[in-house]
Design an enzyme around this catalytic site. Sequence first.
Site, PDB file in Angstrom:
ATOM      1  N   HIS A 201      16.570  -2.005  11.262  1.00 23.31           N
ATOM      2  CA  HIS A 201      17.695  -1.370  12.363  1.00 23.31           C
ATOM      3  C   HIS A 201      17.029  -0.196  13.109  1.00 23.31           C
ATOM      4  O   HIS A 201      16.787   0.134  14.449  1.00 23.31           O
ATOM      5  CB  HIS A 201      19.192  -1.125  11.908  1.00 23.31           C
ATOM      6  CG  HIS A 201      19.600  -2.126  11.734  1.00 23.31           C
ATOM      7  ND1 HIS A 201      20.064  -2.945  12.205  1.00 23.31           N
ATOM      8  CD2 HIS A 201      20.583  -2.420  10.415  1.00 23.31           C
ATOM      9  CE1 HIS A 201      21.056  -3.755  11.552  1.00 23.31           C
ATOM     10  NE2 HIS A 201      21.373  -3.434  10.638  1.00 23.31           N
ATOM     11  N   ARG A 308      14.742 -17.326  21.404  1.00 19.04           N
ATOM     12  CA  ARG A 308      14.741 -17.995  20.374  1.00 19.04           C
ATOM     13  C   ARG A 308      15.963 -17.737  19.622  1.00 19.04           C
ATOM     14  O   ARG A 308      16.243 -16.450  19.029  1.00 19.04           O
ATOM     15  CB  ARG A 308      13.818 -17.578  19.763  1.00 19.04           C
ATOM     16  CG  ARG A 308      12.227 -17.940  20.229  1.00 19.04           C
ATOM     17  CD  ARG A 308      11.180 -17.147  19.352  1.00 19.04           C
ATOM     18  NE  ARG A 308       9.713 -17.775  19.543  1.00 19.04           N
ATOM     19  CZ  ARG A 308       8.875 -17.161  20.179  1.00 19.04           C
ATOM     20  NH1 ARG A 308       9.011 -15.878  20.871  1.00 19.04           N
ATOM     21  NH2 ARG A 308       7.834 -17.859  20.466  1.00 19.04           N
ATOM     22  N   ARG A 344      17.314 -21.619  23.871  1.00 20.15           N
ATOM     23  CA  ARG A 344      16.619 -22.760  23.115  1.00 20.15           C
ATOM     24  C   ARG A 344      17.434 -22.874  21.857  1.00 20.15           C
ATOM     25  O   ARG A 344      17.921 -22.113  21.203  1.00 20.15           O
ATOM     26  CB  ARG A 344      15.071 -22.442  22.478  1.00 20.15           C
ATOM     27  CG  ARG A 344      14.492 -23.349  21.782  1.00 20.15           C
ATOM     28  CD  ARG A 344      13.253 -22.894  21.431  1.00 20.15           C
ATOM     29  NE  ARG A 344      12.980 -22.318  20.515  1.00 20.15           N
ATOM     30  CZ  ARG A 344      11.897 -21.788  20.047  1.00 20.15           C
ATOM     31  NH1 ARG A 344      10.856 -22.129  20.579  1.00 20.15           N
ATOM     32  NH2 ARG A 344      11.857 -20.874  19.036  1.00 20.15           N
ATOM     33  N   GLU A 443       5.554 -29.286  23.522  1.00 21.31           N
ATOM     34  CA  GLU A 443       4.793 -28.662  22.405  1.00 21.31           C
ATOM     35  C   GLU A 443       4.230 -29.473  21.499  1.00 21.31           C
ATOM     36  O   GLU A 443       3.566 -29.388  20.402  1.00 21.31           O
ATOM     37  CB  GLU A 443       5.588 -27.602  21.828  1.00 21.31           C
ATOM     38  CG  GLU A 443       6.953 -27.789  21.180  1.00 21.31           C
ATOM     39  CD  GLU A 443       7.937 -26.679  20.780  1.00 21.31           C
ATOM     40  OE1 GLU A 443       7.182 -25.528  20.638  1.00 21.31           O
ATOM     41  OE2 GLU A 443       8.854 -26.810  20.467  1.00 21.31           O
ATOM     42  N   ASN A 466       2.065 -22.308  21.718  1.00 25.14           N
ATOM     43  CA  ASN A 466       1.868 -22.099  20.252  1.00 25.14           C
ATOM     44  C   ASN A 466       1.873 -23.027  19.240  1.00 25.14           C
ATOM     45  O   ASN A 466       1.019 -23.292  18.541  1.00 25.14           O
ATOM     46  CB  ASN A 466       3.004 -21.162  19.757  1.00 25.14           C
ATOM     47  CG  ASN A 466       2.977 -19.779  20.541  1.00 25.14           C
ATOM     48  OD1 ASN A 466       2.154 -19.433  21.158  1.00 25.14           O
ATOM     49  ND2 ASN A 466       4.301 -19.135  20.447  1.00 25.14           N
ATOM     50  N   ASP A 467       2.867 -23.866  19.529  1.00 31.33           N
ATOM     51  CA  ASP A 467       2.874 -25.268  18.894  1.00 31.33           C
ATOM     52  C   ASP A 467       2.077 -26.201  19.525  1.00 31.33           C
ATOM     53  O   ASP A 467       1.263 -27.107  18.582  1.00 31.33           O
ATOM     54  CB  ASP A 467       4.428 -25.758  18.725  1.00 31.33           C
ATOM     55  CG  ASP A 467       5.054 -25.191  17.646  1.00 31.33           C
ATOM     56  OD1 ASP A 467       4.445 -24.894  16.447  1.00 31.33           O
ATOM     57  OD2 ASP A 467       6.240 -24.674  17.766  1.00 31.33           O
ATOM     58  N   ARG A 477      -0.578 -22.935  12.518  1.00 33.85           N
ATOM     59  CA  ARG A 477      -0.658 -21.668  13.254  1.00 33.85           C
ATOM     60  C   ARG A 477      -0.482 -20.346  12.347  1.00 33.85           C
ATOM     61  O   ARG A 477      -0.781 -19.272  12.805  1.00 33.85           O
ATOM     62  CB  ARG A 477       0.453 -21.642  14.542  1.00 33.85           C
ATOM     63  CG  ARG A 477       1.764 -21.674  13.844  1.00 33.85           C
ATOM     64  CD  ARG A 477       2.804 -22.161  15.034  1.00 33.85           C
ATOM     65  NE  ARG A 477       3.465 -20.821  15.554  1.00 33.85           N
ATOM     66  CZ  ARG A 477       4.490 -21.154  16.345  1.00 33.85           C
ATOM     67  NH1 ARG A 477       4.861 -22.241  16.655  1.00 33.85           N
ATOM     68  NH2 ARG A 477       5.150 -19.923  16.795  1.00 33.85           N
ATOM     69  N   CYS A 514       5.763 -20.704  27.985  1.00 26.93           N
ATOM     70  CA  CYS A 514       6.375 -19.786  27.251  1.00 26.93           C
ATOM     71  C   CYS A 514       5.696 -19.362  25.957  1.00 26.93           C
ATOM     72  O   CYS A 514       6.307 -18.748  24.930  1.00 26.93           O
ATOM     73  CB  CYS A 514       7.939 -20.061  26.924  1.00 26.93           C
ATOM     74  SG  CYS A 514       8.306 -21.404  25.887  1.00 26.93           S
TER      75      CYS A 514
HETATM   76  C1  PEP Z   1       5.660 -22.136  21.218  1.00 26.77           C
HETATM   77  O1  PEP Z   1       5.707 -23.116  20.420  1.00 26.77           O
HETATM   78  O2  PEP Z   1       4.510 -21.970  22.070  1.00 26.77           O
HETATM   79  C2  PEP Z   1       6.871 -21.644  21.367  1.00 26.77           C
HETATM   80  C3  PEP Z   1       7.238 -20.600  22.373  1.00 26.77           C
HETATM   81  O3  PEP Z   1       7.897 -21.414  20.440  1.00 26.77           O
HETATM   82  P1  PEP Z   1       7.855 -20.827  18.968  1.00 26.77           P
HETATM   83  O4  PEP Z   1       6.755 -19.817  18.953  1.00 26.77           O
HETATM   84  O5  PEP Z   1       8.997 -20.244  18.685  1.00 26.77           O
HETATM   85  O6  PEP Z   1       7.616 -22.333  18.217  1.00 26.77           O
HETATM   86 MG    MG Z   2       7.629 -23.763  19.214  1.00 26.68          MG
END
Ligand code: PEP
Ligand code: MG
Length: 595
Positions: A201, A308, A344, A443, A466-467, A477, A514
């Site tokens: 917090h 998220r 999401r 992704e 990211n994925d 990752r 994103c």
């Molecule tokens: C991604 O995979 O790029 C993404 C934005 O989702 P997360 O990082 O929550 O898997």
């Molecule tokens: Mg993702």
Amino acid sequence: MSEEAFVNKVIKGIGVSSGITTGKVYLLERGRVAIAKRRIREEYIEKEIQRFRHSTKSAVEELNDIKGAISDDGIRKHAFIIDAHMLILQDTLFLNDVIDTIRAERINAEWALDIVVSKFLAGFEKVEDAYLRERGQDIKYIYNRLIRIMVKGKESAIDANKGIKGKVIIVAHDLSPADTIQLNLNRISGFTTDVGGRTSHTSIVARALEIPAVVGVGNIASLVKNNDTLIVDGDDGIVIINPTKEVRKDYVAKQLRLKSQKREFLRIAKLKSETRDGFRLKVGANIELLAEMELVEQYGAGGIGLYRTEYLYLTRKTLPTENDHYHVYRKLAENSSLSYVTVRTLDIGGDKFVSHIEMPKEINPAMGLRAIRLCIKETGLFKAQLMGILRASAYGPLRILVPMVSGIGEVRTAKTILRECMDELKEKKIRFNEGIKIGVMIEVPSACMISDILAKEVDFFSIGTNDLIQYSLAIDRVNEYVSYLYEPLHPGVLRLIKQTVENAHANKIEVGLCGEMAGEPLYTPILLGLELDELSMNAYAIPRVKKIIRGLEQSYCKELLAEALTKDSAKEAEYMLRKEMGSLFPDDFIRCYEE
Ligand code: PEP
Ligand code: MG
């Protein structure tokens, strides 16, 4: 604390609130109160129980006073944490547990409380996810308050005005939310604590109030004394005890640089995200907590590109109900400064776990029962969330985003379940937006390859690099040994993104991006060249990216993209890009010189 003062001692912690500050230490020593353990004679048991009850009432009163005394609007928003503490103090299960222990063991209230709280804390220690584990802290704060009241009577409030001249840096083993709120924040330029994490917090409050903070520093509270000089670097997660003149000078320069940069960023934040030749795209924010909303507005997001929702599941012991979902999403929907809010659906599994959702033990969880795959299997879980989103959609521009889609079947099933939820709401005559937009995250490489098919089934795409990078380049990752292979400019990744954007546009749907790549200014020209309709990123990154967008021409970005696509490797593309961006924006990029 040894008598010899440290000089230039650098300690690494977790930077949880950005910014740099230099100042004098104000040590909050809230020494532990030793508790007496006494057996209680039968005839005094009821009196002891009364004493305990009385202490809980006093604790609630104290917290009420603290809450009532908050004059700053920014801080008042965070008073819900105090409410949560008051609720625990009035929770009959908790109270009865202590009272039963007093009765059964015939022991004094402090001892009984100690037994009950130790039991709770042991339970929390076992919890796998960090956020939930940290909630054990709340119980500790309440314990300390109650013990203090029972042992010493009324607690004297922390008063950061006393004995302090000028601004100070608060150093503590830990700070409870009530401690943080009680402090006169006008006199505080930084925080550093022995314990805590990004989601504690204090970190959330520090971030929301933009006070530099470094937590989890280990034993800072025992290394410093009042009036020591400290540098707190919330960006790099570093604390320096008694820095030398030279180091202070460097940090003052860095601090000034950051300050004027921030002023400039906040100015840019308000400007349009438009290239010099008139190409406009949306810039959104990625958030995890409602508490981030203020930053989102301040840093110029036009909407939420990615909310998220995993944190909704992490912050409680049981699964969130439809109502829990509804209340949170409604708050987001009602924010008038946002033109869209993308919720999401649950993306648990892979590297994200929640202790109260039964998950099979998988050898390869990243490719296992994750995200939409889990939601389709556990429809009850999925429906509670969808119903919450739908009900909240009556109050603002919510959209639904489904993660980890690998084929059309998952999309169709998700849509069928969504339709069932809509029918149920119609039957109950509950209002919702019947035209709510549903999109999918792109992704998984197969989703890029069939993006022409998927585009006919949904209203928008959001590319999760990211994925996508993880799955297309086959690199975990979260595995540090292969992180050097994590390359957003890999020709394979660029081709997958390009194909997806083209297919989306050919089918007249919007496509955003994103992943972390969206918030990295070096990649902005490539993403502009790709003609993405939206970039969604961490709020702090928005002004920096906007600045680059506004300084570029899209026609030039298309040329850069075309050139990047001719490169054989990410390294070559990056070299080319750094060179170009270095000469266009010399203040923002370190130039790459030809060897
Ligand atoms: C991604 O995979 O790029 C993404 C934005 O989702 P997360 O990082 O929550 O898997
Ligand atoms: Mg993702």
